[in-house]
Scaffold this motif. Structure first.
Motif, PDB file in Angstrom:
ATOM      1  N   PHE A 196     -35.442  24.499 -19.753  1.00  0.00           N
ATOM      2  CA  PHE A 196     -36.739  25.156 -19.836  1.00  0.00           C
ATOM      3  C   PHE A 196     -37.799  24.342 -19.108  1.00  0.00           C
ATOM      4  CE2 PHE A 196     -40.769  26.139 -21.882  1.00  0.00           C
ATOM      5  CZ  PHE A 196     -40.763  27.519 -21.771  1.00  0.00           C
ATOM      6  N   TYR A 197     -37.716  23.028 -19.226  1.00  0.00           N
ATOM      7  CA  TYR A 197     -38.678  22.157 -18.555  1.00  0.00           C
ATOM      8  C   TYR A 197     -38.584  22.327 -17.037  1.00  0.00           C
ATOM      9  CZ  TYR A 197     -40.717  17.949 -16.593  1.00  0.00           C
ATOM     10  OH  TYR A 197     -41.449  17.092 -15.835  1.00  0.00           O
ATOM     11  N   VAL A 198     -37.377  22.359 -16.503  1.00  0.00           N
ATOM     12  CA  VAL A 198     -37.200  22.503 -15.056  1.00  0.00           C
ATOM     13  C   VAL A 198     -37.805  23.817 -14.575  1.00  0.00           C
ATOM     14  CG1 VAL A 198     -35.497  22.772 -13.214  1.00  0.00           C
ATOM     15  CG2 VAL A 198     -35.167  21.038 -14.959  1.00  0.00           C
ATOM     16  N   ALA A 199     -37.490  24.890 -15.260  1.00  0.00           N
ATOM     17  CA  ALA A 199     -38.006  26.196 -14.845  1.00  0.00           C
ATOM     18  C   ALA A 199     -39.520  26.284 -15.001  1.00  0.00           C
ATOM     19  CB  ALA A 199     -37.339  27.293 -15.667  1.00  0.00           C
ATOM     20  N   HIS A 247     -43.042  17.212  -6.250  1.00  0.00           N
ATOM     21  CA  HIS A 247     -42.737  17.180  -7.678  1.00  0.00           C
ATOM     22  C   HIS A 247     -41.232  17.277  -7.919  1.00  0.00           C
ATOM     23  CE1 HIS A 247     -43.353  17.677 -11.948  1.00  0.00           C
ATOM     24  NE2 HIS A 247     -42.526  18.704 -11.905  1.00  0.00           N
ATOM     25  N   THR A 248     -40.569  18.157  -7.201  1.00  0.00           N
ATOM     26  CA  THR A 248     -39.119  18.321  -7.367  1.00  0.00           C
ATOM     27  C   THR A 248     -38.389  17.054  -6.946  1.00  0.00           C
ATOM     28  OG1 THR A 248     -39.343  20.695  -6.987  1.00  0.00           O
ATOM     29  CG2 THR A 248     -37.138  19.758  -6.784  1.00  0.00           C
ATOM     30  N   THR A 249     -38.811  16.429  -5.863  1.00  0.00           N
ATOM     31  CA  THR A 249     -38.200  15.180  -5.416  1.00  0.00           C
ATOM     32  C   THR A 249     -38.381  14.082  -6.471  1.00  0.00           C
ATOM     33  OG1 THR A 249     -38.659  15.767  -3.116  1.00  0.00           O
ATOM     34  CG2 THR A 249     -38.172  13.459  -3.575  1.00  0.00           C
ATOM     35  N   ARG A 250     -39.560  14.004  -7.032  1.00  0.00           N
ATOM     36  CA  ARG A 250     -39.827  13.019  -8.075  1.00  0.00           C
ATOM     37  C   ARG A 250     -38.958  13.280  -9.295  1.00  0.00           C
ATOM     38  NH1 ARG A 250     -44.817  14.186 -10.249  1.00  0.00           N
ATOM     39  NH2 ARG A 250     -45.627  14.106  -8.141  1.00  0.00           N
ATOM     40  N   TRP A 251     -38.795  14.536  -9.663  1.00  0.00           N
ATOM     41  CA  TRP A 251     -37.986  14.889 -10.826  1.00  0.00           C
ATOM     42  C   TRP A 251     -36.512  14.576 -10.589  1.00  0.00           C
ATOM     43  CZ3 TRP A 251     -34.160  18.623 -11.599  1.00  0.00           C
ATOM     44  CH2 TRP A 251     -33.770  18.773 -12.915  1.00  0.00           C
ATOM     45  N   VAL A 252     -35.991  14.893  -9.412  1.00  0.00           N
ATOM     46  CA  VAL A 252     -34.577  14.676  -9.111  1.00  0.00           C
ATOM     47  C   VAL A 252     -34.240  13.186  -9.101  1.00  0.00           C
ATOM     48  CG1 VAL A 252     -32.828  14.878  -7.297  1.00  0.00           C
ATOM     49  CG2 VAL A 252     -34.218  16.852  -7.902  1.00  0.00           C
ATOM     50  N   PHE A 253     -35.089  12.375  -8.478  1.00  0.00           N
ATOM     51  CA  PHE A 253     -34.777  10.965  -8.315  1.00  0.00           C
ATOM     52  C   PHE A 253     -35.254  10.084  -9.480  1.00  0.00           C
ATOM     53  CE2 PHE A 253     -34.724  12.357  -3.802  1.00  0.00           C
ATOM     54  CZ  PHE A 253     -33.373  12.115  -3.600  1.00  0.00           C
ATOM     55  N   SER A 254     -35.899  10.680 -10.466  1.00  0.00           N
ATOM     56  CA  SER A 254     -36.392   9.872 -11.579  1.00  0.00           C
ATOM     57  C   SER A 254     -35.342   9.636 -12.651  1.00  0.00           C
ATOM     58  CB  SER A 254     -37.605  10.532 -12.234  1.00  0.00           C
ATOM     59  OG  SER A 254     -37.231  11.724 -12.875  1.00  0.00           O
TER      60      SER A 254
END
Length: 105
Positions: A80-83, A97-104
């Motif tokens: 749910f958070y991703v969507a 934002h997506t790059t930060r989320w993927v690599f975090s």
């Protein structure tokens, strides 16, 4: 889409119930293992710790079921958070934002 609070409430409730059950069952298994008389056990220590031969034959199943329930709640909240982050983030900032989320993590 129309009830995000309900989805998050269900997910967080599953996490809370599963985690609480897991903690209680793990406490019971630890207590049972500490009180066991290992000198007089005619079967394995693993069976004694998980209560497979004593008064709690379903202890291992309940431990796995509680972990499954907590994992389902966690997965629901994470998906749910991703969507929701994609919908809440402005279009120009989505790649960053997506790059930060993927690599975090």
């Amino acid at each position: 889409r129309s009830s995000p609070r309900r989805v998050l409430t269900v997910g967080l409730t599953c996490q809370l119930v599963g985690t609480s059950a897991y903690a209680g069952i793990a406490f019971q298994a630890t207590k049972q293992a500490m009180e066991a008389d290992y000198a007089n056990i005619h079967f394995g220590v693993y069976e004694a710790m998980l209560g497979l031969k004593s008064g709690s034959p379903n202890l291992a199943f309940l431990l796995m079921a509680s972990r499954f329930i907590a994992g389902m709640g966690s997965g629901l909240c994470q998906q749910f958070y991703v969507a929701s982050c994609l919908h809440l983030t402005p279009v120009a900032e989505r790649p960053e934002h997506t790059t930060r989320w993927v690599f975090s993590g």
